[in-house]
Design an enzyme around this catalytic site. Structure first.
Site, PDB file in Angstrom:
ATOM      1  N   ASP B  52       0.811  -1.220   0.000  1.00  0.00           N
ATOM      2  CA  ASP B  52       0.000   0.000   0.000  1.00  0.00           C
ATOM      3  C   ASP B  52       0.841   1.265   0.000  1.00  0.00           C
ATOM      4  OD1 ASP B  52      -2.393  -1.250  -0.051  1.00  0.00           O
ATOM      5  OD2 ASP B  52      -2.797  -1.070   2.096  1.00  0.00           O
ATOM      6  N   TYR B 110       6.267 -10.052   6.911  1.00  0.00           N
ATOM      7  CA  TYR B 110       6.187  -8.609   7.103  1.00  0.00           C
ATOM      8  C   TYR B 110       6.781  -8.247   8.458  1.00  0.00           C
ATOM      9  CZ  TYR B 110       3.019  -7.843   3.167  1.00  0.00           C
ATOM     10  OH  TYR B 110       2.470  -7.739   1.919  1.00  0.00           O
TER      11      TYR B 110
END
Lengths: 246, 246
Positions: B52, B110
């Site tokens: 994003d 992540y």
């Protein structure tokens, strides 16, 4: 008048150094503007020492006089809300009226950061010199050991240095290596203009095998700037800490 | 046609995410422009997954087809000289024609970075959420352990998620703490839209004592986004690694 002492931290990337310059956009200008916004007063900040354009500070110490009655425990938060996000006040207290951030600094430590990875670490690009070469760490350490002690550092000072004496004492010098990143730490009682950056530039020549540790020693003893290597780029340099006698 | 595979790294601060958007300025656009400059070809890049706006990648994997004859060992250097300094090609090779960076990704990791120091570390401000609160680390670890395994993660998915199933498997979840900085690592076979950021936002409520580790477990089991905490800010998130079956 009160004498306010602060520890600050800044990312020097976009500034024309610490100290106010005709060209503007210095860390000092931005701090003094924030203090004027808070207190209405134009103060005159003294730092432990200037840092050059593009040089960072993990911990810099400053002081200034003010007649503002703002309690000392409010200064950091109040200024941080007015400062851009690349300058941070870490701590503030009221110092003895005689305290002067430059005169009374006893020891300063600088760190020079190097990234030897092939294409560079994108997250460290503003804080380390990208130098994608195999470096001879053992020889670099041996060379660096020669700067410890009291020496005339003319070979490692910018020719623009206007100091009457180039004798300084380096108390500690070391290199830490981790995953292709080198941190060169130098602690001393004072540093000449560009001194850390010229030492590092010369040390990189040792790392590449262009100079031996003995050559490095001879360069120091030559007291001749032309004998030394280049001035390493500003963005790898960070004022790490400043110490005072209690 | 050759199928070129690359590992890349980027600082997402100034980009509108990885994938091409009408609004422009995405990592994909900049990479495709650099490849067109090098080869004259407009390629279509596939990534292991989108990131994003504002999210970083320590190691992202991409692939694209090209008829360019440029030897594979030249791609990284040639593209890096054309790319802005916040995107780096770490490695390039020629993959099997069937390789697809998204379909064949087996595991992704992540990292979400948090800085709990009072005023924040200026050098980490773009890569960690500044959250100056005392956090209950033990409780956070206990809560986070509940996400490991195969679960329906509806509670931790954006309501804008269009996936037919919200079942994913988290293979590893851990928190590392050092000097007031937390790194939350999550490894899984796939992640839903905003999943890591909502898990972290909810975990921070556990850290503050607003929720217990058992509450966290009940939120996961509720399969209801409104039960969970807020979506933690984008800039603390970094795609850490992508793994493929050999």
């Amino acid at each position: 008048m009160r004498n306010i002492r602060m520890a600050i931290s800044y990312d020097g990337t976009t500034y024309y150094g610490f100290q106010t310059q005709p060209i503007g956009n210095t860390v000092q200008d931005v701090l003094e503007d924030a203090i004027r916004g808070l207190t209405g007063e134009q103060v005159d900040i003294t730092a432990s020492g200037r840092t050059d354009a593009g040089v960072h500070a993990r911990r810099q110490v400053i002081n200034f006089e003010t007649s503002s009655p703002i309690p000392v425990d409010r200064w950091a938060l109040a200024l941080n809300s007015r400062l851009p996000d690349d300058i941070i006040v870490l701590q503030a207290d009221e110092a003895d009226p005689s305290f002067h951030a430059s005169y009374y600094a006893k020891r300063k430590t600088y760190r020079y950061g190097i990234d030897t990875s092939k294409f560079g670490d994108v997250f460290d690009r503003k804080y380390r010199l990208h130098y994608p070469m195999p470096l001879r760490l053992k020889e670099m350490k041996e060379a660096l050991a020669h700067v410890v002690g009291k020496h005339d550092f003319t070979s490692f000072a910018s020719r623009r240095s206007t100091k009457p004496s180039h004798v300084r004492t380096i108390l500690d010098a070391r290199i830490e290596e981790r995953e292709g990143k080198l941190d060169i730490f130098l602690t001393g009682n004072g540093f000449l203009y560009n001194m850390v950056r010229i030492i590092v530039g010369t040390l990189l020549w040792v790392g590449e095998g262009k100079l031996s540790p003995d050559d490095f020693k001879r360069i120091l003893e030559a007291r001749d700037r032309t004998a030394a290597g280049p001035t390493a780029m500003a963005h790898g340099l960070m004022l790490w800490d400043v110490e005072y006698e209690d």
